[in-house]
Structure formats: C-alpha cells, structure tokens
Scaffold this active site. Sequence first.
Site, PDB file in Angstrom:
ATOM      1  N   SER A 478     -18.357  20.787   3.794  1.00 53.74           N
ATOM      2  CA  SER A 478     -17.087  21.507   3.777  1.00 53.74           C
ATOM      3  C   SER A 478     -16.015  20.816   4.623  1.00 53.74           C
ATOM      4  CB  SER A 478     -17.323  22.949   4.223  1.00 53.74           C
ATOM      5  OG  SER A 478     -16.247  23.771   3.869  1.00 53.74           O
ATOM      6  N   ASP A 489     -10.455   7.644   2.802  1.00 54.70           N
ATOM      7  CA  ASP A 489      -9.383   7.361   1.841  1.00 54.70           C
ATOM      8  C   ASP A 489      -8.220   6.617   2.481  1.00 54.70           C
ATOM      9  OD1 ASP A 489     -10.787   8.549  -0.184  1.00 54.70           O
ATOM     10  OD2 ASP A 489      -9.739  10.465  -0.078  1.00 54.70           O
ATOM     11  N   LYS A 503     -20.210  20.384  -0.475  1.00 50.54           N
ATOM     12  CA  LYS A 503     -19.632  21.733  -0.586  1.00 50.54           C
ATOM     13  C   LYS A 503     -18.116  21.602  -0.580  1.00 50.54           C
ATOM     14  CE  LYS A 503     -19.115  26.286  -0.156  1.00 50.54           C
ATOM     15  NZ  LYS A 503     -17.673  26.392   0.065  1.00 50.54           N
TER      16      LYS A 503
END
Length: 695
Positions: A478, A489, A503
């Site tokens: 999460s 990224d 998740k």
Amino acid sequence: MILPQQITRNMALVLLSFMFFIAQVHAADQDINKPVPPLKPTLQQAIASVNVVQMLDRNHYRKVNLDRQSAEKVFDRYLNRLDPNHSFFLQQDIEAFKPYRENLSKALKTGDLKPAFAIFNRYRQHAEARARFMLARLDDGLKTLDFNKNETLLIDRKNEPWLKNQRAQDELWRKQLKDSVLALRLNNKTDEEIIKQLKRRNTNLLRRLYQSNSEDAFQSYINSFAGIYDPHTQYFSPQTAENFDINMSLSLEGIGAVLQAEDEYVKVVSVVTGGPAEKAAQLKAGDKIIGVGQGKKGPLEDIVGMRLDDAVKLIRGKKNTLVRLEVIPATAKDGSTRIYDIVRDKVKLEEQDASSKIIDVTSNGKTRKIGVITLPTFYVDFKAAQAGEKNYKSTTRDVKALLTDLKKQNIDGLIIDLRGNGGGSLQEANDLTGLFINEGPTVIVRDNRGRTEMQHDRVEGQFYTGPMAVMVDRLSASASEIFAGAIQDYGRGLIIGSQSYGKGTVQSIQPLNHGQLKLTLAKFYRVSGQSTQNRGVIPDVQFPSLYNNKDIGENSLPDALPWDTIKATDHKKFYDFSRYLPELIKRHEQRSALDPEFVYLDEMKDYITQFENQKTVSLNEKKRKRELATMRSKRLAIENRRRKSRGETLLNNLDELEAIQNDPDYKKEEENRPDAFVAEAGKILGDLITPQLPG
C-alpha cells in the site's frame, strides 16, 4: 490525508486484528447430546443483503453483472468457504443444491436467504456428524486403528471432487483421525493423553456448532458474494462493526498477531511489526495455533474446534504476562508442533516510530557511512493534526528529524528500510516522497468512474539530495509501494529487496441498516502510469525471499483486481540507473554467493519449497517417523552450517535450537546482530557511489 472512512491495507489488518481480539458473549452451553438446531434468517439480514447488492453495483470499482455466471461463482465460493477441504458435503448434497445454484442471481437481488441458510444448515449437520464420528471411535480406543498399514492422506483436498457417498466420507474421516493420532504421537503424547485431547477437541467442535448463530451463516454467505468483486470487499455484522468503532482508538494487550479461523484451526494471518510475537521471532504467517497455556507451568488447553473469539480470549492477557502457544508451523506438513513462549505487551501501531542508525560499508577499498532509517508503518496522529497542534507526530516529521541528525554526521548515502511495512497514511507517503524530490506528482488515484485525482509534493527543493536506496519485501504494501514506486519512477534511488505485496486499492466503510460494508472504490497508479495493484513494485536489485509469492501477496488472493496502466503524468527523472544495474547485480551476486546469511536463506527457501510441495502424508507410523526424522535432519544441517559460519557451537538436535531461541539473552543477541541484508544493500549503494563503476 486519508479521506474519511478510507482505509489502506495496514488499517484493514488493524480492523481484522480488532475483530479477532474482541471476545463476544455466548449463550450457555446446550446439551450437546441433542441434534444441532437449524438456523433461520432475519428480516434485517434480508434487507441488508439487498442493500449490499445494490451498493456494490453502484459504487464498487469493478463492475460485475449479477447474471447466472457470476451467481454460480458466488454459489461455488460459498460451498468452498464452508467446506474448503471438501470433507463434509457429499455429491448428493451438491445435486440437491442445484436449484439454488440456478436461481441464486434472483435470490441475491430479492434478499431471499433461504438457499444460503439451507446450505449452511446442511454443512452444520455434516460437521456435527464428523465430530460424533470421531468421538465414537475414540470411545473404542486406538487399538482399532492400524498404524502398520501403508496408507496415505491427501493433505489439500480443495481441488478434489465432492465425496461420492457416506462410505467415502467415513473412510476419509477415519484417515483424518489416524493422522491426528500420529501427529500427537510424534509430539510425544501417550495414547491416553491423545484420546483425552482429541475428545476435548471434538467436543469443542460440537459446542462451536451449538454456539453458531444466524449471523455466522449470513456473514459467510454475503462475504462469498462480496468476494467476487475483490478480496478486500467485506461485510461486517453489527457486533463486529460496533467492536471496531469502539476499539479503533484503544491499544491492545496481547501478542500482536492477526488471526483468523480456518477450518477448526486458529491461523496466523500476519505478525504485527513491533509487537511481542515479532520480537519473539518465532510465530510466522501461516502457522496454526492449537494450544494455549498461561505462564510457564500452566497446562496447555487445546483450542482446535474452539470459536475464534473464545480462543483469542485465552491468547490475550495482561501486559508482561507470559502465554505459551502450541503451534503447527506452516512448514510442518506432518503435524509436528512447537511450543512458543511470548510475553504479552501493548500493541499500539502509532508507537511504531521510525528509527535510524549508521553502518559502515566498504566498496573498492573505500569505507563509506550509510544512514539507515527503518520505517515500520506510515503513521500520523490524526487527532492532534485536526486539533491544530503544531508538533503533532507523523512519519515525515520523524524522518526529517532523523535525516537532520544523519546529515550532521556526513553520511555518504541513505537507505529507507520498508521491509514488513504494510502501509498506513497515504498523505504521509506523499509527504515523505517530497523530502527526496522537487515539487511534483507522487501518486494518481482513479475512481470507479475513471476520474483521476493526483497527489502532489508542493514543496520546492529536496530535503535530502544524496544517494539513496529503498528496501522492500513481500510484506511491503500500500503506502510503502506508493513511496517506493515514486522513488523508482523518479530515478531518485535504487529499489532493493523482493517483489512487494501488490495492494494498490482504496477501500471505504459504508453503513448499512444491519452492519457495515467495506468496499473498494479506487486504485492507485504510479506517476509512470503503472498501477501498484497485483504486481507491486519490482526491485532493481532482487534479494531471495522465504515468502512464497503464490501464498502471500495480492496475486495470491481470489478475484484480485488486475495490474494495468494509465497515461503517465509529467515527471522529471533524476537519474537513469539502467546502465549501472548489470554491474551492480553482478557484484551483489558474487558477494551473496559467499555470504552465510544469504546462503542460509537460499537453503531454507529450498527446504520449505520441498516440503510445501508435499501432497500427502503417510499414515504408517514407522514411515511417518522416518519422514519426520529426514525433515528434521535436513533442517538441523542447514542450521549448523549457519552456526559454523558464525563461529557458534553446533547443535545435536533441533530441540536444542528451540531452547536457544526461547532464551531471552539469545533474542537480545539476535536483535543486536548486524542485519546482513541491510549491510548488502549498503554495499550495493556503495558500489553505485564508487567512481570506478562502469556504465
């Protein structure tokens, strides 16, 4: 900040733990010699079932057409939820249920609960018959069971066809009784003790059947329906919802483990980071607790067949008191048990603060100082923040203070350790990312209508600009995945470890006329456009893991929402590590091949895989003993190779290992022992910093 009523995976686990740690009041035991009475639905449950169907249809992220095909899926899931090992229902039951299967779509839409309760009552009849079957044969003694016969028992029957008839069922139950007896004999129980324990166990099963109520049937049925949307959509009864609302702000005094009922067992779902069970370093996800003892000398009470809340009542207790758990480890396919001593303590997730240390690593002959910040969860004191307190506690504030201190000590690089971090506050994941990037987006949230909302770091500049890495493992989920994904990224740091949980969804609690519904209403996406759902974050440099991705992780759950992508949002990458990765991985593999802790992990993974794939167990006592001896011999050899590399005394048997692991001094020594995986992550980061790295 987290929107009102929204919860991430970590909060969902808290919800589960509170559910399981609340003891409910039961009616007095009934006469177990009488047949178990049938259960009937209530009007409130019928209305709630219609509300659930309508609410999921309108609001859930996944659109499901409640046609015959999806209704049949609910039907099959309900049967498997009640009888996961295909030990109770007969083929003739399934044929009798055929009209229910064909008309379940209509029943769901109209609130007709008769099919659900008819099936549940049939299950209870078979469960009662099995308990009485076992008790009758135990009355005959163990001499009627032939342990010299070469028989085997299939361990996992979930993919087996339903039992053909009563004769096949009796044969299966007979073998299951033999297996239970053998497991206890191999744990040094006398036949007299075995008979007494198994009688108590099956009597507990009967009592549990008498204590079950209409809400048990309704929850099983409605959750079988809710589960076809995704595994995080769940119905909570009024009692469960009330207990959750009352206890969300309270601390728990217990062992710090999330538990659930599985068949007649109490199974460990997860161990709470920073809790007593984790500190004891014994109890693991997948373990089954079968006995509970109070203090050093209290007798072990068998809890197989006991209601979950009654079993938890025994496990819980006052702070600083000792509880002894008799456990079947997840890796013990033969039923052999271990005794774990755990000192109860308060379990309070908001006290799981970030912490830091400095390690020295050497790369190309040069020693570098690497700061390590360990983050067990993404926490924030919501009440203090909403009250306007200036110095309210939060992950980002604590990490910022730790970074200030580390920078004063002139660290050469930084590791953020998110292993075992199940998530928490989305806002904290966003704010923490902002310490390491310039102003920009951090995560995208897309709702069930396709609308997107972006979380941003709106603070210009970076608080820390040096080299960094983020460690993750299969239990990182999460909010952890949002942070790690953003760092990856942006090319801001290396991701090191094993594939994360996956998740990547947002849940909301919605009130009903009868209970509450937790449903999934949005998905998370990284700034690259990739969802964190199902696939998680793939590390740049991967470490081995003892967690089996087929058993633990979002992709192991039925009907989990898929991984997908959306259009990437504008973001400027800091670095492109791709040209350095081949050399970094090569150096890591050369080191880990010689590192005793990495070698130990690889050997344990092979050991677990070997016995996890075991489909059957022998019911021949001599053969079963040989199989157990082989397993223990292999495990002992692995442990001794590790101990030899550490310069520790070799063990004569695994009993010595268990005694050592229960020793408080040994536990302290292990806590203070340098973490080989953090050290290796530091070396990888050191390699990245080294000017001689080709690329």
